[in-house]
Scaffold this motif. Structure first.
Motif, PDB file in Angstrom:
ATOM      1  N   LEU A  72      -5.453  41.008 -20.677  1.00 42.50           N
ATOM      2  CA  LEU A  72      -5.595  41.436 -22.061  1.00 42.50           C
ATOM      3  C   LEU A  72      -4.547  40.740 -22.923  1.00 42.50           C
ATOM      4  N   LYS A  73      -4.992  40.084 -23.973  1.00 43.28           N
ATOM      5  CA  LYS A  73      -4.085  39.375 -24.874  1.00 43.28           C
ATOM      6  C   LYS A  73      -3.857  40.142 -26.170  1.00 43.28           C
ATOM      7  N   TYR A 124     -11.432  43.680 -28.343  1.00 45.02           N
ATOM      8  CA  TYR A 124     -10.501  43.329 -27.279  1.00 45.02           C
ATOM      9  C   TYR A 124     -10.634  41.842 -26.979  1.00 45.02           C
ATOM     10  N   GLU A 125      -9.496  41.165 -26.861  1.00 42.76           N
ATOM     11  CA  GLU A 125      -9.503  39.755 -26.506  1.00 42.76           C
ATOM     12  C   GLU A 125      -8.703  39.555 -25.218  1.00 42.76           C
ATOM     13  N   PHE A 126      -9.312  38.842 -24.293  1.00 41.06           N
ATOM     14  CA  PHE A 126      -8.698  38.573 -22.997  1.00 41.06           C
ATOM     15  C   PHE A 126      -8.509  37.067 -22.831  1.00 41.06           C
ATOM     16  N   LEU A 127      -7.412  36.680 -22.204  1.00 36.47           N
ATOM     17  CA  LEU A 127      -7.174  35.277 -21.918  1.00 36.47           C
ATOM     18  C   LEU A 127      -7.626  34.983 -20.499  1.00 36.47           C
ATOM     19  N   SER A 178     -18.223  37.571 -26.253  1.00 41.73           N
ATOM     20  CA  SER A 178     -18.184  36.134 -26.526  1.00 41.73           C
ATOM     21  C   SER A 178     -17.147  35.454 -25.651  1.00 41.73           C
ATOM     22  N   GLN A 179     -17.312  34.152 -25.488  1.00 41.14           N
ATOM     23  CA  GLN A 179     -16.325  33.307 -24.822  1.00 41.14           C
ATOM     24  C   GLN A 179     -16.108  32.085 -25.694  1.00 41.14           C
ATOM     25  N   ALA A 180     -14.864  31.823 -26.041  1.00 44.27           N
ATOM     26  CA  ALA A 180     -14.542  30.699 -26.926  1.00 44.27           C
ATOM     27  C   ALA A 180     -15.410  30.740 -28.179  1.00 44.27           C
ATOM     28  N   GLU A 181     -15.577  31.958 -28.731  1.00 41.04           N
ATOM     29  CA  GLU A 181     -16.322  32.215 -29.965  1.00 41.04           C
ATOM     30  C   GLU A 181     -17.839  31.984 -29.829  1.00 41.04           C
ATOM     31  N   LYS A 182     -18.320  31.784 -28.610  1.00 38.71           N
ATOM     32  CA  LYS A 182     -19.757  31.656 -28.380  1.00 38.71           C
ATOM     33  C   LYS A 182     -20.293  32.979 -27.845  1.00 38.71           C
ATOM     34  N   ILE A 225     -10.716  32.310 -24.597  1.00 40.53           N
ATOM     35  CA  ILE A 225     -10.617  33.703 -25.005  1.00 40.53           C
ATOM     36  C   ILE A 225     -11.975  34.374 -24.799  1.00 40.53           C
ATOM     37  N   VAL A 226     -11.974  35.476 -24.080  1.00 32.81           N
ATOM     38  CA  VAL A 226     -13.176  36.298 -23.880  1.00 32.81           C
ATOM     39  C   VAL A 226     -12.997  37.562 -24.720  1.00 32.81           C
ATOM     40  N   ALA A 227     -13.938  37.814 -25.606  1.00 31.40           N
ATOM     41  CA  ALA A 227     -13.816  38.945 -26.532  1.00 31.40           C
ATOM     42  C   ALA A 227     -14.932  39.946 -26.322  1.00 31.40           C
ATOM     43  N   LEU A 228     -14.597  41.240 -26.439  1.00 34.04           N
ATOM     44  CA  LEU A 228     -15.559  42.331 -26.398  1.00 34.04           C
ATOM     45  C   LEU A 228     -15.374  43.185 -27.639  1.00 34.04           C
TER      46      LEU A 228
END
Length: 299
Positions: free
Chosen positions: A219-220, A232-235, A266-270, A291-294
């Motif tokens: 978690l970043k 939430y953003e994860f590295l 998303s991953q890398a804003e995709k 970056i993986v975001a939820l």
């Protein structure tokens, strides 16, 4: 494949290309099928590299990436040559019987040899244990083997060496030949467990294992919104120092325990597709630093 010195016809290569396009794995099995543990360094280099060169020059798409040792025999010297240009190789482990044969009562003992943490070093990827299948193996054996291995989240590369039927009886003399009807029955037994196990190629299995071993996610950053949602953003970091090939996508599972639900990944804003299983959300990511975001919303 081996005996490339036989110079397969154009039709042969076309058929192999069709199989590859359908998802079948075409692997390296040397030029002339020698026991590499008895070969000189120069012979080993020729047998491994020349066969791969010929296969890669005739077959379109992803290069040949895995290897099967002739006679299932390997040692450190052979593995060192195979490691150049491949992501993994399979062999018969020392002391492990090469099939069910007369020992079905010992099946659980040998099933425990197929665990998932099979690679603690790079060299381990080039001596992955395999299971020899022939006419002695029944559908019940296969189910029992797989169910036992599932308790350890194991990996079982299965070796089906040759087939015969009433129209091709000469093939019965092939090493470990099995009747086509028996082969189909075993495939049906394996397929019956499809929802519990991942049935895939050796290449995919090795690439996935490499991706897991090379990756970490932490978690970043996260932010709560006034309307009740959160982001939430994860590295994700993924670096395999031993290979430059593209590894298999990773399946990630996020458990949501506070009653909210996920509405975006998303991953890398995709943006990514995802599925909800109970209170978990599952999705696939490519193994590279990103970056993986939820995004969660209040129900």
């Amino acid at each position: 494949l081996h005996n490339m010195q036989m110079r397969p016809s154009c039709g042969h290569w076309e058929r192999l290309q069709q199989l590859k396009d359908l998802g079948y794995e075409i692997g390296n099995h040397t030029m002339t099928h020698p026991d590499l543990t008895q070969a000189s360094t120069q012979q080993c280099i020729y047998e491994v590299n020349e066969a791969k060169k010929i296969l890669d020059s005739h077959l379109k798409g992803t290069p040949v990436e895995t290897f099967a040792y002739p006679h299932g025999r390997s040692n450190d010297a052979a593995a060192e040559q195979v490691m150049c240009g491949h992501v993994g190789a399979r062999a018969f482990s020392p002391g492990m019987p090469k099939g069910i044969g007369k020992w079905p009562e010992h099946l659980d003992y040998y099933a425990d040899k197929f665990f998932y943490d099979f690679a603690n070093s790079e060299k381990d990827y080039f001596s992955v244990s395999q299971f020899r299948v022939n006419d002695d193996v029944t559908p019940e054996h296969i189910k029992r083997l797989m169910q036992r291995v599932m308790t350890k989240n194991g990996l079982v590369p299965m070796v089906f060496h040759g087939f015969y039927d009433e129209e091709n009886s000469l093939d019965k003399e092939m090493y470990d030949a099995m009747h086509l009807h028996s082969f189909i029955a075993l495939l049906e037994a394996i397929k019956s467990l499809d929802e519990q196990v991942w049935i895939t190629t050796f290449t995919n299995a090795v690439k996935y294992h490499r991706a897991v071993a090379a990756s970490s996610i932490n978690l970043k950053w996260h932010q709560d919104y006034e309307e009740g949602g959160s982001r939430y953003e994860f590295l994700l970091r993924s670096v395999d120092p031993y290979t430059s090939v593209k590894l298999h996508p990773l399946t990630l599972t996020a458990e949501i325990t506070d009653g909210r639900r996920c509405n975006f990944v998303s991953q890398a804003e995709k943006e990514l597709d995802f599925r909800v299983v109970g209170n978990c959300v599952q999705f696939e990511v490519e193994p590279f630093e990103s970056i993986v975001a939820l995004r969660l919303e209040t129900i």
